[in-house]
Design a protein around this motif. Structure first.
Motif, mmCIF file in Angstrom:
data_model
loop_
_atom_site.group_PDB
_atom_site.id
_atom_site.type_symbol
_atom_site.label_atom_id
_atom_site.label_comp_id
_atom_site.label_asym_id
_atom_site.label_seq_id
_atom_site.Cartn_x
_atom_site.Cartn_y
_atom_site.Cartn_z
ATOM 1 N N ALA A 86 0.838 -1.194 0.000
ATOM 2 C CA ALA A 86 0.000 0.000 0.000
ATOM 3 C C ALA A 86 0.875 1.246 0.000
ATOM 4 C CB ALA A 86 -0.911 0.005 1.219
ATOM 5 N N GLY A 87 0.416 2.279 -0.689
ATOM 6 C CA GLY A 87 1.012 3.591 -0.563
ATOM 7 C C GLY A 87 2.305 3.788 -1.337
ATOM 8 N N THR A 88 2.984 4.874 -0.962
ATOM 9 C CA THR A 88 4.162 5.359 -1.676
ATOM 10 C C THR A 88 5.429 5.143 -0.863
ATOM 11 O OG1 THR A 88 2.886 7.052 -2.846
ATOM 12 C CG2 THR A 88 5.254 7.430 -2.642
ATOM 13 N N LEU A 89 6.468 4.684 -1.540
ATOM 14 C CA LEU A 89 7.801 4.603 -0.960
ATOM 15 C C LEU A 89 8.594 5.818 -1.419
ATOM 16 C CD1 LEU A 89 10.260 3.077 0.352
ATOM 17 C CD2 LEU A 89 10.684 2.148 -1.938
ATOM 18 N N ILE A 116 4.852 -2.190 -3.228
ATOM 19 C CA ILE A 116 4.519 -0.770 -3.133
ATOM 20 C C ILE A 116 3.646 -0.422 -4.328
ATOM 21 C CG2 ILE A 116 6.583 -0.046 -1.855
ATOM 22 C CD1 ILE A 116 7.835 0.793 -4.513
ATOM 23 N N GLU A 117 2.864 0.644 -4.188
ATOM 24 C CA GLU A 117 2.056 1.108 -5.304
ATOM 25 C C GLU A 117 2.824 2.091 -6.184
ATOM 26 O OE1 GLU A 117 -1.357 2.857 -3.510
ATOM 27 O OE2 GLU A 117 -2.264 0.947 -2.942
ATOM 28 N N ARG A 118 3.699 2.855 -5.537
ATOM 29 C CA ARG A 118 4.377 3.944 -6.234
ATOM 30 C C ARG A 118 5.678 4.248 -5.502
ATOM 31 N NH1 ARG A 118 3.746 9.592 -5.421
ATOM 32 N NH2 ARG A 118 4.239 10.843 -7.282
ATOM 33 N N ALA A 119 6.655 4.768 -6.222
ATOM 34 C CA ALA A 119 7.922 5.157 -5.614
ATOM 35 C C ALA A 119 8.283 6.573 -6.050
ATOM 36 C CB ALA A 119 9.036 4.193 -6.015
ATOM 37 N N ARG A 144 8.501 18.192 4.460
ATOM 38 C CA ARG A 144 7.966 17.435 5.601
ATOM 39 C C ARG A 144 6.583 16.866 5.265
ATOM 40 N NH1 ARG A 144 8.815 17.010 11.060
ATOM 41 N NH2 ARG A 144 10.633 18.375 10.863
ATOM 42 N N ALA A 145 5.751 17.668 4.611
ATOM 43 C CA ALA A 145 4.412 17.203 4.261
ATOM 44 C C ALA A 145 4.467 16.069 3.248
ATOM 45 C CB ALA A 145 3.586 18.370 3.714
ATOM 46 N N GLU A 146 5.348 16.176 2.253
ATOM 47 C CA GLU A 146 5.450 15.135 1.239
ATOM 48 C C GLU A 146 5.938 13.827 1.850
ATOM 49 O OE1 GLU A 146 7.874 14.108 -2.877
ATOM 50 O OE2 GLU A 146 7.665 16.190 -2.226
ATOM 51 N N ILE A 147 6.984 13.904 2.665
ATOM 52 C CA ILE A 147 7.518 12.704 3.298
ATOM 53 C C ILE A 147 6.512 12.123 4.285
ATOM 54 C CG2 ILE A 147 9.268 11.935 4.956
ATOM 55 C CD1 ILE A 147 11.287 13.622 3.410
ATOM 56 N N GLY A 148 5.822 13.000 4.995
ATOM 57 C CA GLY A 148 4.835 12.530 5.958
ATOM 58 C C GLY A 148 3.689 11.778 5.323
ATOM 59 N N ALA A 149 3.422 12.036 4.051
ATOM 60 C CA ALA A 149 2.328 11.347 3.357
ATOM 61 C C ALA A 149 2.754 9.990 2.809
ATOM 62 C CB ALA A 149 1.817 12.218 2.213
ATOM 63 N N ALA A 150 4.046 9.689 2.826
ATOM 64 C CA ALA A 150 4.537 8.415 2.293
ATOM 65 C C ALA A 150 4.298 7.290 3.297
ATOM 66 C CB ALA A 150 6.018 8.520 1.966
ATOM 67 N N SER A 151 4.138 6.086 2.790
ATOM 68 C CA SER A 151 4.010 4.925 3.665
ATOM 69 C C SER A 151 5.327 4.594 4.348
ATOM 70 C CB SER A 151 3.525 3.714 2.861
ATOM 71 O OG SER A 151 2.264 3.967 2.284
ATOM 72 N N LEU A 152 6.439 4.888 3.659
ATOM 73 C CA LEU A 152 7.764 4.615 4.197
ATOM 74 C C LEU A 152 8.765 5.475 3.449
ATOM 75 C CD1 LEU A 152 9.794 2.855 5.882
ATOM 76 C CD2 LEU A 152 9.842 1.284 3.928
ATOM 77 N N PHE A 164 10.965 12.518 12.820
ATOM 78 C CA PHE A 164 10.725 12.285 11.404
ATOM 79 C C PHE A 164 9.236 12.076 11.160
ATOM 80 C CE2 PHE A 164 11.350 10.351 7.220
ATOM 81 C CZ PHE A 164 12.392 11.118 6.723
ATOM 82 N N PRO A 165 8.681 12.669 10.096
ATOM 83 C CA PRO A 165 7.220 12.727 9.948
ATOM 84 C C PRO A 165 6.562 11.474 9.387
ATOM 85 C CG PRO A 165 8.251 13.894 8.151
ATOM 86 C CD PRO A 165 9.359 13.478 9.070
ATOM 87 N N GLY A 166 7.161 10.311 9.559
ATOM 88 C CA GLY A 166 6.568 9.074 9.087
ATOM 89 C C GLY A 166 7.522 7.929 9.311
ATOM 90 N N PRO A 167 7.104 6.711 8.976
ATOM 91 C CA PRO A 167 8.003 5.561 9.108
ATOM 92 C C PRO A 167 9.281 5.781 8.298
ATOM 93 C CG PRO A 167 5.751 4.843 8.682
ATOM 94 C CD PRO A 167 5.765 6.319 8.480
#
Length: 383
Positions: free
Chosen positions: A193-196, A223-226, A297-305, A336-339
């Motif tokens: 799921a989601g974006t790497l 992954i769905e997208r990178a 930060r917003a772009e990275i925070g929206a990523a799955s990893l 860090f704003p996400g995994p």
């Protein structure tokens, strides 16, 4: 080593950072001078940079550049007395200015490191590593994943990555090559799921294994997208730019066997948007990722990893400080704003997240050389 988590400077003679500033940077100037038929203007500017970086002080950049990145606080101070990360980054910006990269003349936009990047792509070692993909195709998918992960981890030791790890031998070795291994945890985060977000490090023989890993993850639905984050301009000799991504894809597409199939899948993924490239200005900032701007930060925070590749990105991720090696990785990356995951070969002093037994074994066997020799690596994850 008993130090507090002070920022690493380059002012201690005999230290690794001091050697980079005093010896490696002058050598890079000589290398760049010999790579192109630069004219008298560029040669004078390179001579001035050599004098400045070894004996001079930080000077303001043209056009008020780096005002938001601390140039005013560092101007007038020795290159050795400001944070090492900052000083290194400033050197590469000054080098680009010296050869006219940002100017209005004929050398504008010419990558001074391009000859060495292309030579690496066209080397016999690259041929051998790409040929190894033919044998990899016959392995089960999970074994392909392990091999490609290790290829990406070790960068230009990518040939080692296509050799499956002997986990039992790893456990028996008192001083393992892989000093921290969260690969199982990393695998669970790639759930389809989601974006790497992959924040790349070097071009050439390191970028190709990164792209191969992305191709594998896309093909098998992990992954769905990178989104591949590269540098907006040349940086740290071999750091990847968009032009280097294109060169690597062309190298794959024109290779024989399975390598070409990987290249074609990546090419198609870029054209249909499943693989995108970003070149945010902060990628060349002399600052840790804790200071990243709001849009990044917003772009990275929206990523799955988000996976950060390489030594420089690790320094920016955890902070280029004298952490005790047993400092928990999760603590220093809590902002860090996400995994987040780090794939890094150790080539500088900073390190976190080791257990005490591993640190003791490394130090007893090698002193402190294990931190900088490039013979050890780590895979660390903070979900």
């Amino acid at each position: 080593m008993s130090r507090s988590a002070d920022v690493i400077l380059g002012n201690e003679p005999g230290s690794f950072p001091h050697g980079v500033l005093a010896e490696r940077h002058p050598a890079i100037i000589r290398q760049v001078r010999e790579s192109f038929p630069y004219g008298p203007t560029q040669h004078r500017a390179l001579d001035a940079l050599l004098e400045s970086c070894t004996k001079g002080v930080i000077e303001p950049l043209p056009g008020g550049a780096w005002g938001e990145w601390g140039i005013d606080a560092c101007a007038g101070r020795s290159w050795f007395d400001v944070p090492w990360l900052w000083s290194e980054s400033y050197f590469y910006r000054r080098l680009l200015d010296a050869v006219g990269y940002f100017g209005d003349g004929p050398w504008r936009g010419i990558d001074p490191f391009r000859p060495s990047k292309l030579a690496e792509l066209d080397s016999r070692e690259t041929d051998e590593e790409l040929a190894a993909l033919d044998g990899l195709a016959a392995l089960p998918v999970e074994e392909q994943w392990t091999a490609l992960l290790h290829g990406s981890l070790w960068g230009n030791r990518a040939d080692l990555g296509f050799r499956l790890s002997d986990q039992a031998a790893e456990g028996r070795d008192a001083v393992p090559d892989l000093v921290a291994d969260d690969s199982d945890r990393l695998r669970t985060l790639l759930d389809g799921a989601g974006t790497l977000c992959l924040i790349a490090d070097n071009a050439g023989r390191e970028l190709i294994p990164d792209l191969l890993l992305v191709a594998h993850l896309l093909e098998h639905g992990r992954i769905e997208r990178a989104v591949l984050h590269v540098k907006p301009h040349p940086y740290y000799v071999s750091d990847a730019t968009t032009a280097d991504v294109v060169d690597a894809l062309r190298r794959l597409v024109r290779a024989p066997g399975e390598a070409a199939a990987y290249g074609r899948r990546l090419w198609d993924a870029m054209t249909d948007g499943r693989l995108d490239v970003r070149a945010h200005p902060f990628s060349c900032a002399p600052l840790p990722y804790a200071d990243m701007p709001a849009d990044l930060r917003a772009e990275i925070g929206a990523a799955s990893l988000t996976v950060l590749k390489g030594d420089l990105n690790y320094r920016r991720l955890v902070g280029d400080r004298w952490w005790a090696p047993t400092t928990p990785f999760a603590d220093v990356t809590a902002y860090f704003p996400g995994p987040v995951a780090a794939l890094r070969t150790l080539k500088s002093d900073v390190v976190t997240g080791l257990d005490g037994r591993t640190e003791t074994a490394l130090t007893e066997a090698e002193g402190q050389r294990w931190r900088t020799s490039g013979t050890h690596a780590l895979i660390q994850v903070r979900p």
